[in-house]
Design a protein around this motif. Structure first.
Motif, PDB file in Angstrom:
ATOM      1  N   ALA A 235    -131.482  15.867  10.776  1.00  0.00           N
ATOM      2  CA  ALA A 235    -132.501  16.067   9.680  1.00  0.00           C
ATOM      3  C   ALA A 235    -132.378  14.629   8.987  1.00  0.00           C
ATOM      4  CB  ALA A 235    -132.251  17.201   9.079  1.00  0.00           C
ATOM      5  N   ASP A 236    -131.441  14.328   8.408  1.00  0.00           N
ATOM      6  CA  ASP A 236    -131.365  13.199   7.597  1.00  0.00           C
ATOM      7  C   ASP A 236    -132.094  12.056   8.148  1.00  0.00           C
ATOM      8  OD1 ASP A 236    -130.535  14.815   5.492  1.00  0.00           O
ATOM      9  OD2 ASP A 236    -128.348  14.263   5.984  1.00  0.00           O
ATOM     10  N   LYS A 237    -131.536  11.550   9.421  1.00  0.00           N
ATOM     11  CA  LYS A 237    -131.928  10.415  10.011  1.00  0.00           C
ATOM     12  C   LYS A 237    -133.576  10.517  10.337  1.00  0.00           C
ATOM     13  CE  LYS A 237    -127.621   9.154  12.525  1.00  0.00           C
ATOM     14  NZ  LYS A 237    -126.761   9.943  11.759  1.00  0.00           N
ATOM     15  N   ILE A 238    -134.153  11.859  10.519  1.00  0.00           N
ATOM     16  CA  ILE A 238    -135.267  11.710  10.895  1.00  0.00           C
ATOM     17  C   ILE A 238    -135.996  11.750   9.585  1.00  0.00           C
ATOM     18  CG2 ILE A 238    -137.169  13.527  11.533  1.00  0.00           C
ATOM     19  CD1 ILE A 238    -135.392  14.610  13.787  1.00  0.00           C
TER      20      ILE A 238
ATOM     21  N   PHE B 224    -138.737   8.805   9.017  1.00  0.00           N
ATOM     22  CA  PHE B 224    -140.256   9.057   8.450  1.00  0.00           C
ATOM     23  C   PHE B 224    -140.710   8.317   7.206  1.00  0.00           C
ATOM     24  CE2 PHE B 224    -143.140  11.963   6.448  1.00  0.00           C
ATOM     25  CZ  PHE B 224    -144.301  11.905   7.293  1.00  0.00           C
ATOM     26  N   LYS B 225    -139.830   8.205   6.119  1.00  0.00           N
ATOM     27  CA  LYS B 225    -140.086   7.636   5.020  1.00  0.00           C
ATOM     28  C   LYS B 225    -140.121   5.973   5.239  1.00  0.00           C
ATOM     29  CE  LYS B 225    -138.058  10.964   1.600  1.00  0.00           C
ATOM     30  NZ  LYS B 225    -137.021  11.215   0.678  1.00  0.00           N
ATOM     31  N   ARG B 226    -139.165   5.680   6.045  1.00  0.00           N
ATOM     32  CA  ARG B 226    -139.367   4.202   6.404  1.00  0.00           C
ATOM     33  C   ARG B 226    -140.576   3.658   6.916  1.00  0.00           C
ATOM     34  NH1 ARG B 226    -134.430   2.757   9.495  1.00  0.00           N
ATOM     35  NH2 ARG B 226    -135.497   3.290  11.042  1.00  0.00           N
ATOM     36  N   SER B 227    -141.330   4.751   7.631  1.00  0.00           N
ATOM     37  CA  SER B 227    -142.618   4.191   8.303  1.00  0.00           C
ATOM     38  C   SER B 227    -143.855   4.515   7.538  1.00  0.00           C
ATOM     39  CB  SER B 227    -142.728   5.313   9.417  1.00  0.00           C
ATOM     40  OG  SER B 227    -142.681   6.580   9.033  1.00  0.00           O
ATOM     41  N   TYR B 228    -143.600   4.623   6.061  1.00  0.00           N
ATOM     42  CA  TYR B 228    -144.716   4.942   5.440  1.00  0.00           C
ATOM     43  C   TYR B 228    -145.266   6.441   5.657  1.00  0.00           C
ATOM     44  CZ  TYR B 228    -144.307   0.129   4.046  1.00  0.00           C
ATOM     45  OH  TYR B 228    -143.931  -1.265   3.960  1.00  0.00           O
ATOM     46  N   GLN B 229    -144.544   7.244   6.086  1.00  0.00           N
ATOM     47  CA  GLN B 229    -145.192   8.529   6.248  1.00  0.00           C
ATOM     48  C   GLN B 229    -146.144   8.743   7.496  1.00  0.00           C
ATOM     49  OE1 GLN B 229    -146.123  10.509   2.756  1.00  0.00           O
ATOM     50  NE2 GLN B 229    -144.299  10.093   1.646  1.00  0.00           N
ATOM     51  N   SER B 230    -146.041   7.670   8.399  1.00  0.00           N
ATOM     52  CA  SER B 230    -146.990   7.608   9.448  1.00  0.00           C
ATOM     53  C   SER B 230    -146.315   7.945  11.086  1.00  0.00           C
ATOM     54  CB  SER B 230    -147.448   6.122   9.565  1.00  0.00           C
ATOM     55  OG  SER B 230    -146.414   5.359  10.054  1.00  0.00           O
ATOM     56  N   TYR B 231    -145.014   8.183  11.158  1.00  0.00           N
ATOM     57  CA  TYR B 231    -144.512   8.444  12.274  1.00  0.00           C
ATOM     58  C   TYR B 231    -144.703   9.752  12.643  1.00  0.00           C
ATOM     59  CZ  TYR B 231    -142.445   3.916  13.434  1.00  0.00           C
ATOM     60  OH  TYR B 231    -142.095   2.503  13.668  1.00  0.00           O
TER      61      TYR B 231
ATOM     62  N   SER C 163    -143.507  12.726  16.039  1.00  0.00           N
ATOM     63  CA  SER C 163    -142.497  13.023  16.960  1.00  0.00           C
ATOM     64  C   SER C 163    -142.163  12.229  18.080  1.00  0.00           C
ATOM     65  CB  SER C 163    -142.597  14.308  17.553  1.00  0.00           C
ATOM     66  OG  SER C 163    -143.751  14.412  18.389  1.00  0.00           O
ATOM     67  N   ARG C 164    -143.227  11.408  18.505  1.00  0.00           N
ATOM     68  CA  ARG C 164    -143.235  10.297  19.482  1.00  0.00           C
ATOM     69  C   ARG C 164    -142.420   9.051  19.012  1.00  0.00           C
ATOM     70  NH1 ARG C 164    -146.488  10.976  24.356  1.00  0.00           N
ATOM     71  NH2 ARG C 164    -148.044  12.597  23.859  1.00  0.00           N
ATOM     72  N   ARG C 165    -142.838   8.707  18.051  1.00  0.00           N
ATOM     73  CA  ARG C 165    -142.532   7.277  17.218  1.00  0.00           C
ATOM     74  C   ARG C 165    -141.016   7.567  16.908  1.00  0.00           C
ATOM     75  NH1 ARG C 165    -147.588   4.533  14.310  1.00  0.00           N
ATOM     76  NH2 ARG C 165    -146.291   2.839  14.559  1.00  0.00           N
ATOM     77  N   ILE C 166    -140.897   8.771  16.282  1.00  0.00           N
ATOM     78  CA  ILE C 166    -139.443   8.838  15.701  1.00  0.00           C
ATOM     79  C   ILE C 166    -138.493   9.208  16.671  1.00  0.00           C
ATOM     80  CG2 ILE C 166    -138.184  10.802  14.539  1.00  0.00           C
ATOM     81  CD1 ILE C 166    -140.594  11.052  12.657  1.00  0.00           C
ATOM     82  N   ARG C 167    -138.751   9.678  17.977  1.00  0.00           N
ATOM     83  CA  ARG C 167    -138.016   9.824  19.346  1.00  0.00           C
ATOM     84  C   ARG C 167    -137.608   8.433  19.695  1.00  0.00           C
ATOM     85  NH1 ARG C 167    -139.000  10.592  24.661  1.00  0.00           N
ATOM     86  NH2 ARG C 167    -137.233  11.605  25.840  1.00  0.00           N
ATOM     87  N   PHE C 168    -138.563   7.509  19.518  1.00  0.00           N
ATOM     88  CA  PHE C 168    -138.289   6.246  19.970  1.00  0.00           C
ATOM     89  C   PHE C 168    -137.561   5.360  19.263  1.00  0.00           C
ATOM     90  CE2 PHE C 168    -139.502   1.594  20.272  1.00  0.00           C
ATOM     91  CZ  PHE C 168    -139.081   1.419  21.540  1.00  0.00           C
ATOM     92  N   ALA C 169    -137.584   5.575  17.789  1.00  0.00           N
ATOM     93  CA  ALA C 169    -136.696   4.998  16.963  1.00  0.00           C
ATOM     94  C   ALA C 169    -135.369   5.709  17.024  1.00  0.00           C
ATOM     95  CB  ALA C 169    -137.230   5.428  15.471  1.00  0.00           C
ATOM     96  N   LEU C 170    -135.090   6.791  17.275  1.00  0.00           N
ATOM     97  CA  LEU C 170    -133.731   7.394  17.423  1.00  0.00           C
ATOM     98  C   LEU C 170    -133.287   6.969  18.764  1.00  0.00           C
ATOM     99  CD1 LEU C 170    -134.357  11.208  16.566  1.00  0.00           C
ATOM    100  CD2 LEU C 170    -132.992   9.519  15.073  1.00  0.00           C
ATOM    101  N   GLN C 171    -133.859   6.850  19.677  1.00  0.00           N
ATOM    102  CA  GLN C 171    -133.282   6.141  21.014  1.00  0.00           C
ATOM    103  C   GLN C 171    -132.920   4.797  20.897  1.00  0.00           C
ATOM    104  OE1 GLN C 171    -136.810   6.792  23.837  1.00  0.00           O
ATOM    105  NE2 GLN C 171    -135.875   8.818  24.489  1.00  0.00           N
ATOM    106  N   GLN C 172    -133.380   3.941  19.932  1.00  0.00           N
ATOM    107  CA  GLN C 172    -133.218   2.691  19.641  1.00  0.00           C
ATOM    108  C   GLN C 172    -131.687   2.916  18.973  1.00  0.00           C
ATOM    109  OE1 GLN C 172    -135.478   1.110  21.745  1.00  0.00           O
ATOM    110  NE2 GLN C 172    -135.386  -0.542  20.221  1.00  0.00           N
TER     111      GLN C 172
END
Length: 260
Positions: free
Chosen positions: A60-63, A67-74, A76-85
């Motif tokens: 939850a903390d990482k997600i 989310f905040k770093r993306s200006y609240q725009s990401y 589930s798709r883009r968050i999943r990609f960021a976590l995969q990175q």
């Protein structure tokens, strides 16, 4: 039936049946166990899967940070990609559950607006680009378009020139009027020599139908290309850029002056 001996189902409680299935699934096929226990395979697979589901608080903390770093725009798709990175493998369903529990809603919406018909450029210039947006680094192609931004209860206009070779903004200008001067101002910001440009692509808006623009393109030997009338897909790269700009940086902001 197939020569194997299966455990007998001597109970009627579904919870106990699932325990028996889990204890024997390494020895027998799940389909055979389901037939013997009298339960459906869909129910059995679901029950086995739910026990392995990660807790909401696990990432939850990482997600929340992403989310905040993306200006609240990401989403589930883009968050999943960021976590995969970050070498973290989770499903979109898990991310969606976490976002729902934290009341995280992406800025991107599904609202649609119906535009009104205006006069367009009736030039016979053809569409030389033909939606071939992957041009590589050899060809220098500029894609141009305008969008509107509300400033102090009035519309202001943003003209963006996008370089297709690297998908970076080569020039832009903002003004209170949707005119060809706005396009020329953005064109003057391009740092590379205009003679190095091969193609200038835009829609059929009247702001791109101007003798000053035509003279500039003829001087530097830049080929013109116009999209089909009323077809935004021909200029999809510019539309996608405006979507990101207006959603991530304009939405929720209140501008009082054009300079802002």
């Amino acid at each position: 039936m197939d020569g194997k001996r299966y455990p007998k189902a001597g109970c009627t409680d579904n919870g106990t049946k699932i325990k028996i299935l889990k204890a024997n699934q390494h020895r027998y096929a799940v389909a055979a166990l389901c037939r013997c226990l009298g339960i459906s395979r869909h129910y059995a697979y679901y029950q086995c899967k739910t026990t392995k589901r990660k807790s909401i608080a696990h990432y939850a903390d990482k997600i929340l940070t992403i989310f905040k770093r993306s200006y609240q725009s990401y989403g589930s798709r883009r968050i999943r990609f960021a976590l995969q990175q970050a070498s973290i493998s989770v499903s979109r369903r898990y991310i969606a559950r976490v976002m729902k529990s934290l009341s995280l809603v992406s800025k991107y919406t599904i609202k649609r607006y119906r535009g009104y018909q205006t006069a367009s450029n009736s030039s016979v210039t053809a569409n030389h680009l033909q939606r071939k947006f992957d041009v590589g680094s050899k060809q220098q192609i500029i894609v141009a378009d305008l969008t509107y931004i509300r400033v102090n209860h009035c519309w202001n206009y943003l003209c963006v020139l996008l370089n297709l070779s690297n998908r970076q903004i080569a020039g832009y200008s903002v003004g209170q009027h949707k005119t060809a001067d706005l396009v020329m101002c953005a064109l003057s910001q391009i740092k590379q020599p205009l003679s190095s440009l091969h193609l200038f692509y835009s829609d059929r808006g009247k702001e791109f139908d101007n003798q000053l623009l035509d003279k500039c393109f003829n001087t530097f030997n830049i080929q013109r290309s116009l999209s089909k009338k009323g077809c935004p897909y021909d200029n999809a790269v510019a539309k996608a850029t405006f979507k990101s700009i207006k959603t991530e940086f304009v939405k929720g902001e209140k501008f009082m002056t054009t300079e802002e």
